[in-house]
Design an enzyme around this catalytic site. Structure first.
Site, PDB file in Angstrom:
ATOM      1  N   ARG A 206     -13.830  23.518  25.535  1.00  0.00           N
ATOM      2  CA  ARG A 206     -13.550  22.196  24.964  1.00  0.00           C
ATOM      3  C   ARG A 206     -14.282  22.118  23.638  1.00  0.00           C
ATOM      4  NH1 ARG A 206     -13.439  16.245  27.708  1.00  0.00           N
ATOM      5  NH2 ARG A 206     -11.495  17.174  28.422  1.00  0.00           N
TER       6      ARG A 206
ATOM      7  N   HIS B  40      -4.300  18.937  24.322  1.00  0.00           N
ATOM      8  CA  HIS B  40      -4.969  18.849  25.628  1.00  0.00           C
ATOM      9  C   HIS B  40      -3.950  19.277  26.694  1.00  0.00           C
ATOM     10  CE1 HIS B  40      -7.806  17.849  28.582  1.00  0.00           C
ATOM     11  NE2 HIS B  40      -7.761  16.532  28.574  1.00  0.00           N
TER      12      HIS B  40
ATOM     13  N   CYS C  26      -4.806   9.349  30.321  1.00  0.00           N
ATOM     14  CA  CYS C  26      -5.598  10.518  30.734  1.00  0.00           C
ATOM     15  C   CYS C  26      -7.004  10.134  31.176  1.00  0.00           C
ATOM     16  CB  CYS C  26      -5.649  11.541  29.595  1.00  0.00           C
ATOM     17  SG  CYS C  26      -6.442  10.942  28.096  1.00  0.00           S
TER      18      CYS C  26
ATOM     19  N   GLN D  25      -4.188  18.465  30.602  1.00  0.00           N
ATOM     20  CA  GLN D  25      -3.865  17.099  31.024  1.00  0.00           C
ATOM     21  C   GLN D  25      -2.359  16.938  31.256  1.00  0.00           C
ATOM     22  OE1 GLN D  25      -6.136  14.300  31.411  1.00  0.00           O
ATOM     23  NE2 GLN D  25      -4.318  13.517  32.447  1.00  0.00           N
TER      24      GLN D  25
ATOM     25  N   ASP E 160      -3.576   6.305  25.220  1.00  0.00           N
ATOM     26  CA  ASP E 160      -4.888   6.971  25.213  1.00  0.00           C
ATOM     27  C   ASP E 160      -5.788   6.144  24.300  1.00  0.00           C
ATOM     28  OD1 ASP E 160      -6.930   8.862  25.439  1.00  0.00           O
ATOM     29  OD2 ASP E 160      -6.016  10.309  24.069  1.00  0.00           O
TER      30      ASP E 160
ATOM     31  N   ARG F  92      -5.514  16.667  38.122  1.00  0.00           N
ATOM     32  CA  ARG F  92      -6.164  17.626  37.232  1.00  0.00           C
ATOM     33  C   ARG F  92      -6.661  18.825  38.043  1.00  0.00           C
ATOM     34  NH1 ARG F  92      -8.064  16.043  32.396  1.00  0.00           N
ATOM     35  NH2 ARG F  92      -8.112  18.294  32.120  1.00  0.00           N
TER      36      ARG F  92
HETATM   37  N1  NVA Z   1      -7.889  11.755  22.970  1.00  0.00           N
HETATM   38  C1  NVA Z   1      -9.071  11.766  23.794  1.00  0.00           C
HETATM   39  C2  NVA Z   1      -8.772  12.363  25.122  1.00  0.00           C
HETATM   40  C3  NVA Z   1      -9.937  12.390  26.073  1.00  0.00           C
HETATM   41  C4  NVA Z   1      -9.626  13.056  27.385  1.00  0.00           C
HETATM   42  C5  NVA Z   1     -10.183  12.516  23.093  1.00  0.00           C
HETATM   43  O1  NVA Z   1      -9.903  13.565  22.504  1.00  0.00           O
HETATM   44  O2  NVA Z   1     -11.316  12.049  23.119  1.00  0.00           O
HETATM   45  N1   CP Z   2      -8.845  13.243  30.738  1.00  0.00           N
HETATM   46  C1   CP Z   2      -9.881  14.057  30.513  1.00  0.00           C
HETATM   47  O1   CP Z   2      -9.750  15.156  29.944  1.00  0.00           O
HETATM   48  O2   CP Z   2     -11.061  13.569  30.965  1.00  0.00           O
HETATM   49  P1   CP Z   2     -12.509  14.175  30.688  1.00  0.00           P
HETATM   50  O3   CP Z   2     -12.816  13.942  29.222  1.00  0.00           O
HETATM   51  O4   CP Z   2     -13.400  13.361  31.587  1.00  0.00           O
HETATM   52  O5   CP Z   2     -12.526  15.626  31.013  1.00  0.00           O
END
Ligand code: NVA
Ligand code: CP
Length: 298
Positions: A101, A128, A256, A131, A216, A284
């Protein structure tokens, strides 16, 4: 055989992605069907916070008798400037798969270029894909095939929105995106989506006759300093019961998570008794388990 990475939904053959979602549904019904990953280790390198993605990967590996190794960049040598290419070469001699990540998507591509084991995108600024496996599983479980359906994306043209653009091609649905003009997804992705993908600026127009409404957060991880500016730009993009009422009567709502009640979604929508966001979060784990089975089998 070459290493199979999963940096976007388009990295795997379409049949494999559809197969992973079908397998996730099967593994949820009967977890004992999961193959053993004994003596296999999944490395997890996270430069951003996570609850669901990390828990899903770690629990999936535990349930398959494998192990996971979490490395926060803040206390590994990556955080002190060791090159990605060196880290990738070293870790891929020890672990069997790496989920990463990070911020720039290019970092994942760099890892993949130097890794002898599969690299999974556990979220980047651009995509992502994990997800989306869970979202597709959730839709299919509740409503059957998503092929030929209409989906509305309301809000930021961010990593999730861009993953929905890829999903529209893989799962064959129509995607209507409603976002402020200055927060559109990348133009090349939209045009690659062809006739399936439209970018609008009116949420009411986007949700008309759709089977699924998705949103989101307005400020993603790394954009915290823009929170106030974004709150103003997205003020008309909250998913409310009134907006949901314009979608098909059996339309699902997905997010998500984590969510901000009263910003991108109202509490009445998120906390409705039939809200599927909790199934979406649970899925997930099932879908990442199915993804690991596929990648570790290569
Ligand atoms: N768009 C959000 C998704 C989090 C799971 C982010 O990147 O923070
Ligand atoms: N939706 C998602 O990816 O959640 P986290 O940021 O908690 O992993």
């Amino acid at each position: 055989m070459s290493v199979q990475h999963f940096l976007t939904l388009l990295d795997l053959p379409r049949a494999d992605v559809l197969g992973i979602v079908e397998r996730a549904i099967e593994l949820k019904r009967d977890p004992s069907l999961a193959g053993s990953q004994a003596r296999k280790t999944l490395g997890l390198i996270f430069e951003k916070s996570s609850t669901r993605t990390r828990a899903a990967f770690e629990v999936a590996m535990t349930q398959m008798q494998g192990a996971s190794l979490f490395l926060a960049t803040s206390d590994s040598q990556l955080g002190r400037g060791e090159p990605i290419s060196d880290t990738a070469q070293v870790l891929s001699r020890m672990v069997d798969c790496l989920a990463i990540r990070t911020f720039e998507h290019a970092k994942l591509e760099q890892f993949a270029a130097h890794s002898q084991v599969p690299i999974i995108n556990a979220l980047s600024d651009d995509f992502h894909p994990c997800q989306l496996l869970a979202d597709m599983q959730t839709f299919i479980e509740h409503r059957g095939a998503i092929s030929g359906r209409r989906v509305a994306w309301i809000g930021d043209g961010n990593n999730m929105c861009q993953s929905y653009i890829n999903a529209a091609a893989v799962f064959d649905f129509e995607l209507l995106i409603a976002c402020p003009p200055e927060f559109e997804p990348k133009a090349e992705l939209v045009s690659a989506g062809g006739e399936r993908v439209s970018v609008l600026h009116d949420p009411k127009q986007a949700v008309k006759d759709v089977d699924l409404v998705v949103t989101d957060v307005w400020a993603s991880m790394g954009q915290e300093a823009e929170q106030l500016k974004r709150q103003q730009a997205f003020a008309d993009y909250e998913v409310t019961p009134d907006l949901m009422a314009l979608a098909n009567s059996d339309a699902l709502f997905m997010h998500c998570l984590p969510a901000h009640r009263g910003e991108e979604v109202s509490a009445q929508v998120l906390d409705a008794p039939d809200s599927v966001v909790w199934d979406e979060a649970e899925n997930r784990m099932h879908s990442q388990k199915a993804l690991l089975e596929t990648l570790l089998a290569h």
